[in-house]
Design an enzyme around this catalytic site. Structure first.
Site, PDB file in Angstrom:
ATOM      1  N   THR A 156       0.822  -1.211   0.000  1.00 27.18           N
ATOM      2  CA  THR A 156       0.000   0.000   0.000  1.00 27.18           C
ATOM      3  C   THR A 156       0.859   1.266   0.000  1.00 27.18           C
ATOM      4  O   THR A 156       2.037   1.244   0.355  1.00 27.18           O
ATOM      5  CB  THR A 156      -0.938   0.032   1.222  1.00 27.18           C
ATOM      6  OG1 THR A 156      -0.167   0.066   2.423  1.00 27.18           O
ATOM      7  CG2 THR A 156      -1.852  -1.181   1.243  1.00 27.18           C
ATOM      8  N   ASP A 157       0.226   2.367  -0.392  1.00 25.44           N
ATOM      9  CA  ASP A 157       0.900   3.658  -0.383  1.00 25.44           C
ATOM     10  C   ASP A 157       0.544   4.422   0.894  1.00 25.44           C
ATOM     11  O   ASP A 157      -0.101   3.868   1.788  1.00 25.44           O
ATOM     12  CB  ASP A 157       0.543   4.464  -1.645  1.00 25.44           C
ATOM     13  CG  ASP A 157      -0.949   4.735  -1.773  1.00 25.44           C
ATOM     14  OD1 ASP A 157      -1.689   4.626  -0.769  1.00 25.44           O
ATOM     15  OD2 ASP A 157      -1.380   5.061  -2.891  1.00 25.44           O
ATOM     16  N   LYS A 158       0.922   5.678   0.980  1.00 20.22           N
ATOM     17  CA  LYS A 158       0.663   6.484   2.172  1.00 20.22           C
ATOM     18  C   LYS A 158      -0.825   6.630   2.484  1.00 20.22           C
ATOM     19  O   LYS A 158      -1.203   6.889   3.614  1.00 20.22           O
ATOM     20  CB  LYS A 158       1.268   7.884   2.002  1.00 20.22           C
ATOM     21  CG  LYS A 158       2.693   7.972   2.433  1.00 20.22           C
ATOM     22  CD  LYS A 158       3.176   9.391   2.288  1.00 20.22           C
ATOM     23  CE  LYS A 158       3.431   9.964   3.662  1.00 20.22           C
ATOM     24  NZ  LYS A 158       4.144  11.237   3.611  1.00 20.22           N
ATOM     25  N   VAL A 178      -3.873   2.615   0.183  1.00 23.00           N
ATOM     26  CA  VAL A 178      -4.417   1.998  -1.025  1.00 23.00           C
ATOM     27  C   VAL A 178      -3.309   1.187  -1.703  1.00 23.00           C
ATOM     28  O   VAL A 178      -2.151   1.613  -1.740  1.00 23.00           O
ATOM     29  CB  VAL A 178      -4.954   3.093  -1.983  1.00 23.00           C
ATOM     30  CG1 VAL A 178      -5.399   2.507  -3.310  1.00 23.00           C
ATOM     31  CG2 VAL A 178      -6.085   3.863  -1.310  1.00 23.00           C
TER      32      VAL A 178
END
Length: 138
Positions: free
Chosen positions: A15-17, A20
């Site tokens: 996931t990203d920040k 997601v």
């Protein structure tokens, strides 16, 4: 149509920040699902590579429809969209736990004798694989 299903748990590292799943990870899921498809069809990438044959991706298409977040699980459906002796197009649908589609896509593959950069025919080098793919595609 022969379709496989593979459940994949989303890992935090994917996931990203924003929490997601980062877009490039879908292509990794496609690869994992494609390998599963091939194994369920009765074959092995490892055996192909031991015979000096590789199957590079020459095209990848990916359409995002809904975000996936940690700690969801997704199911990747995989099937053969198109097949010829020289090229195979695998199709994928990534489905979320609630049944909604997160992404769809395809990867296109050819076969090459390692080190030659020249396409080879599946029916000549792996006739059993070719026959099985003909049956799965029809």
């Amino acid at each position: 149509m022969f379709t496989t299903e593979l459940e994949i748990p989303v890992r935090y590292a994917e996931t990203d920040k924003m929490g997601v799943v980062y877009h490039a990870n879908y292509l990794i899921w496609f690869e994992v699902a494609r390998t599963d498809f091939i194994e369920k069809a009765g074959f092995s990438y490892a055996e192909m590579e031991e015979a000096g044959v590789i199957s590079p991706v020459i095209d990848a298409q990916l359409t995002y429809k809904n975000s996936v977040t940690y700690p969801e699980k997704v199911t990747v459906l995989t099937w053969i969209e198109s097949y010829s002796k020289l090229k195979t197009v695998y199709a994928y649908k990534v489905v979320k736990e609630d049944g909604s589609v997160a992404a769809t896509g395809t990867t296109t593959h050819i076969l090459m004798k390692r080190g030659t950069n020249r396409p080879i025919r599946l029916d000549r080098h792996f006739p059993e694989w070719h026959e099985r793919y003909m049956a799965l595609y029809s």
